[in-house]
Scaffold this motif. Sequence first.
Motif, PDB file in Angstrom:
ATOM      1  N   ASP A 221     -19.484  -5.158  -0.285  1.00  0.00           N
ATOM      2  CA  ASP A 221     -18.586  -3.999  -0.285  1.00  0.00           C
ATOM      3  C   ASP A 221     -17.425  -4.212   0.682  1.00  0.00           C
ATOM      4  OD1 ASP A 221     -18.131  -1.655  -1.572  1.00  0.00           O
ATOM      5  OD2 ASP A 221     -19.919  -0.640  -0.833  1.00  0.00           O
ATOM      6  N   GLN A 222     -17.736  -4.711   1.891  1.00  0.00           N
ATOM      7  CA  GLN A 222     -16.702  -4.956   2.885  1.00  0.00           C
ATOM      8  C   GLN A 222     -15.714  -6.026   2.414  1.00  0.00           C
ATOM      9  OE1 GLN A 222     -19.750  -5.306   6.301  1.00  0.00           O
ATOM     10  NE2 GLN A 222     -17.841  -4.787   7.321  1.00  0.00           N
ATOM     11  N   VAL A 223     -16.243  -7.081   1.811  1.00  0.00           N
ATOM     12  CA  VAL A 223     -15.385  -8.182   1.352  1.00  0.00           C
ATOM     13  C   VAL A 223     -14.455  -7.704   0.241  1.00  0.00           C
ATOM     14  CG1 VAL A 223     -15.351 -10.473   0.297  1.00  0.00           C
ATOM     15  CG2 VAL A 223     -17.068  -9.928   2.027  1.00  0.00           C
ATOM     16  N   ILE A 224     -14.977  -6.884  -0.680  1.00  0.00           N
ATOM     17  CA  ILE A 224     -14.148  -6.359  -1.771  1.00  0.00           C
ATOM     18  C   ILE A 224     -13.019  -5.497  -1.213  1.00  0.00           C
ATOM     19  CG2 ILE A 224     -14.123  -4.793  -3.748  1.00  0.00           C
ATOM     20  CD1 ILE A 224     -16.929  -5.748  -4.434  1.00  0.00           C
ATOM     21  N   SER A 225     -13.351  -4.651  -0.230  1.00  0.00           N
ATOM     22  CA  SER A 225     -12.331  -3.800   0.379  1.00  0.00           C
ATOM     23  C   SER A 225     -11.307  -4.624   1.144  1.00  0.00           C
ATOM     24  CB  SER A 225     -12.995  -2.780   1.321  1.00  0.00           C
ATOM     25  OG  SER A 225     -13.906  -1.972   0.624  1.00  0.00           O
ATOM     26  N   PHE A 226     -11.808  -5.642   1.859  1.00  0.00           N
ATOM     27  CA  PHE A 226     -10.929  -6.491   2.669  1.00  0.00           C
ATOM     28  C   PHE A 226      -9.985  -7.306   1.790  1.00  0.00           C
ATOM     29  CE2 PHE A 226      -9.991 -10.282   5.251  1.00  0.00           C
ATOM     30  CZ  PHE A 226      -9.572  -9.683   6.437  1.00  0.00           C
ATOM     31  N   GLY A 227     -10.472  -7.712   0.631  1.00  0.00           N
ATOM     32  CA  GLY A 227      -9.683  -8.593  -0.239  1.00  0.00           C
ATOM     33  C   GLY A 227      -8.984  -7.889  -1.374  1.00  0.00           C
ATOM     34  N   ASP A 228      -8.845  -6.557  -1.287  1.00  0.00           N
ATOM     35  CA  ASP A 228      -8.132  -5.802  -2.322  1.00  0.00           C
ATOM     36  C   ASP A 228      -8.739  -6.043  -3.702  1.00  0.00           C
ATOM     37  OD1 ASP A 228      -6.319  -4.081  -3.415  1.00  0.00           O
ATOM     38  OD2 ASP A 228      -4.687  -5.538  -3.514  1.00  0.00           O
ATOM     39  N   ASN A 229     -10.024  -5.741  -3.788  1.00  0.00           N
ATOM     40  CA  ASN A 229     -10.775  -5.792  -5.046  1.00  0.00           C
ATOM     41  C   ASN A 229     -10.958  -7.208  -5.611  1.00  0.00           C
ATOM     42  OD1 ASN A 229     -12.262  -3.908  -6.552  1.00  0.00           O
ATOM     43  ND2 ASN A 229     -10.877  -4.176  -8.303  1.00  0.00           N
ATOM     44  N   THR A 230     -10.949  -8.196  -4.730  1.00  0.00           N
ATOM     45  CA  THR A 230     -11.316  -9.562  -5.103  1.00  0.00           C
ATOM     46  C   THR A 230     -12.233 -10.117  -4.016  1.00  0.00           C
ATOM     47  OG1 THR A 230      -9.387 -10.492  -3.987  1.00  0.00           O
ATOM     48  CG2 THR A 230      -9.166 -10.024  -6.350  1.00  0.00           C
ATOM     49  N   VAL A 231     -13.003 -11.130  -4.375  1.00  0.00           N
ATOM     50  CA  VAL A 231     -13.949 -11.725  -3.423  1.00  0.00           C
ATOM     51  C   VAL A 231     -13.588 -13.195  -3.264  1.00  0.00           C
ATOM     52  CG1 VAL A 231     -16.368 -12.198  -2.927  1.00  0.00           C
ATOM     53  CG2 VAL A 231     -15.748 -10.116  -4.148  1.00  0.00           C
ATOM     54  N   THR A 232     -13.035 -13.544  -2.105  1.00  0.00           N
ATOM     55  CA  THR A 232     -12.644 -14.925  -1.838  1.00  0.00           C
ATOM     56  C   THR A 232     -13.498 -15.506  -0.720  1.00  0.00           C
ATOM     57  OG1 THR A 232     -10.992 -14.339  -0.169  1.00  0.00           O
ATOM     58  CG2 THR A 232     -10.271 -14.362  -2.479  1.00  0.00           C
ATOM     59  N   LEU A 233     -13.524 -16.825  -0.653  1.00  0.00           N
ATOM     60  CA  LEU A 233     -14.323 -17.505   0.367  1.00  0.00           C
ATOM     61  C   LEU A 233     -13.810 -17.181   1.764  1.00  0.00           C
ATOM     62  CD1 LEU A 233     -16.512 -19.482   1.251  1.00  0.00           C
ATOM     63  CD2 LEU A 233     -14.887 -21.352   0.865  1.00  0.00           C
ATOM     64  N   ASP A 234     -12.506 -17.204   1.963  1.00  0.00           N
ATOM     65  CA  ASP A 234     -11.945 -16.918   3.289  1.00  0.00           C
ATOM     66  C   ASP A 234     -12.308 -15.517   3.750  1.00  0.00           C
ATOM     67  OD1 ASP A 234     -10.869 -19.422   3.467  1.00  0.00           O
ATOM     68  OD2 ASP A 234      -8.865 -18.828   2.791  1.00  0.00           O
ATOM     69  N   ASP A 235     -12.218 -14.551   2.829  1.00  0.00           N
ATOM     70  CA  ASP A 235     -12.560 -13.172   3.195  1.00  0.00           C
ATOM     71  C   ASP A 235     -14.046 -13.049   3.537  1.00  0.00           C
ATOM     72  OD1 ASP A 235      -9.969 -12.473   2.753  1.00  0.00           O
ATOM     73  OD2 ASP A 235     -10.309 -11.615   0.759  1.00  0.00           O
TER      74      ASP A 235
END
Length: 564
Positions: A221-235
């Motif tokens: 959930d945090q990663v999705i929010s942090f990455g603007d609805n995408t999930v990246t390795l860096d995030d």
Amino acid sequence: MYRALYRVWRPQRFDEIVGQQMITQTLKNAIMTHQTSHAYLFTGPRGTGKTSAAKIFAKALNCHHLVDGEPCNECATCTAITKGQLNDVIEIDAASNNGVEEIRDIRDKAKYAPTEADYKVYIIDEVHMLSTGAFNALLKTLEEPPANVIFILATTEPHKIPLTIISRTQRFDFRRITAKDSYERMVYILDQKKVDYDEKALRVIAQAAEGGMRDALSILDQVISFGDNTVTLDDALTVTGSVTKKLIADYMEEVTNHVTKPALETMRQILQEGKDANRFIEDLISYTRDVLLYQQAPEMVDSVAMGENDQRFADFAKSIDAEVLYQMIKTLNDIQQQMRFTTHPDVYLEVMTVKLSQLDGTASATAAPAKAADDAVVQQLATKVDQLQTALQNLKAQGGTASPAKPARVKPTTNGGPTIKKVNVSQIYPILGAATKPDLMKVREVWSDLMNILSITQRALMHVSQPVAASDEGVVVAFDYPFLYQKAIDNQELMDALGNGLDRLMGTAPKIVCVPKEQWPQIRHDYLETHQPEVASQPATPAKPAVVDQAQQLFGDLVEVKTD
């Protein structure tokens, strides 16, 4: 209003519970064959599905449209239970309702038949938080359960629950969820939500969740929010505080090649990027474990390391000695324990880096003096045997007799093992001053029950111990092996569990003091001599010395009387 992923995707069927197939199948079979019990105990780490399984079980018990033991989730009863609106399914948090009055209220209301459903189900979460009085109040209900009432107790700490409660329930132990299962569940959820993701990012999240599905979804959930609805390795690396495989590989190669300065620079680069120090050590331990597994069984690393091994990893695994890896894991674990309460983790990481850079040859360096010492002892014994054989031949030649020479005392040598802490007799003597045989017998009577309360690892540590003296205020516990004594006194969680267990079983919480078994006779002897002068000074009669009477009064049948 936005709802967290772990709430939206909370399992509503047994088949949706991740990683607990054996438990869910057993529960479904019990429902289909009408062989349900009146009380269940669900134990296991956080986020493994205990409460979700309890609510699904409550639905399945009361659903009239079951399919292979699964609730339909469409009828009025299922819908009401899902929303938490059915009066006959009561969910209670024992952390905030842990008193006797609350449990008595449950006991009184349980007598009444269900009003809307077939069964009245009480789900008591974190049940280990109940007070002793509350457990006693609950015990009466579990002994004589009302008809159509089922209790489901859930806890993360089953060793804190009285055995009298556990013995009246069917226990199910929920296991940690593997990283592979967490990964597959996240892939399913993101595919349903049509969210773009990097598979490596999900692997990082699965590892960081440490066996909890709820934790994995919270991080996602945090990663999705942090990455603007995408999930990246860096995030994912940023949110979890993890370190990339490349940086870990760089660091590991540098410390194993004994290049301390580059290793320190890599470590500082990791900290400057905002990586969490504890997570960095966790990643190093995980990487080291993967290398060990790869050396023994390469096929196992695919599931454990989530398929991220590459040629660089394989080459590193082939080049490093397993003994060095064992030393590294021990060093990492020691530093991790020391960092728990520090505000300067960078200092500990610098010390750790220097230690790891000097590990190569440590095992052989410590083994060499030990081997040399052993060789010296063997040589000394061989010389003595030659001397005795020569003396024996001389005696035979002379036809005489002679008193045998006293064998030379061989000074014991240490093999580089851990230093055993000296026993604190100032804690033991007050217990011995008030020790009685009845007090010792009371402790011995509950000792086996106390061992059952402990966790498996704690029980393994205590299986070679026994109480040897006791008073109202304390218990002396002797360990067969000094190194287990050392581990026990350094384990505060174990000491707390022993104290809590005795409090639950005996109604008192005596102070527990540990001693190595080999030192116990001398401690007991010194106490009798120094604290019973009037007894020790009395002339001993051949029948039974007064000091023996005193010793037997204190220690009972542990005293062995030997005549000169």
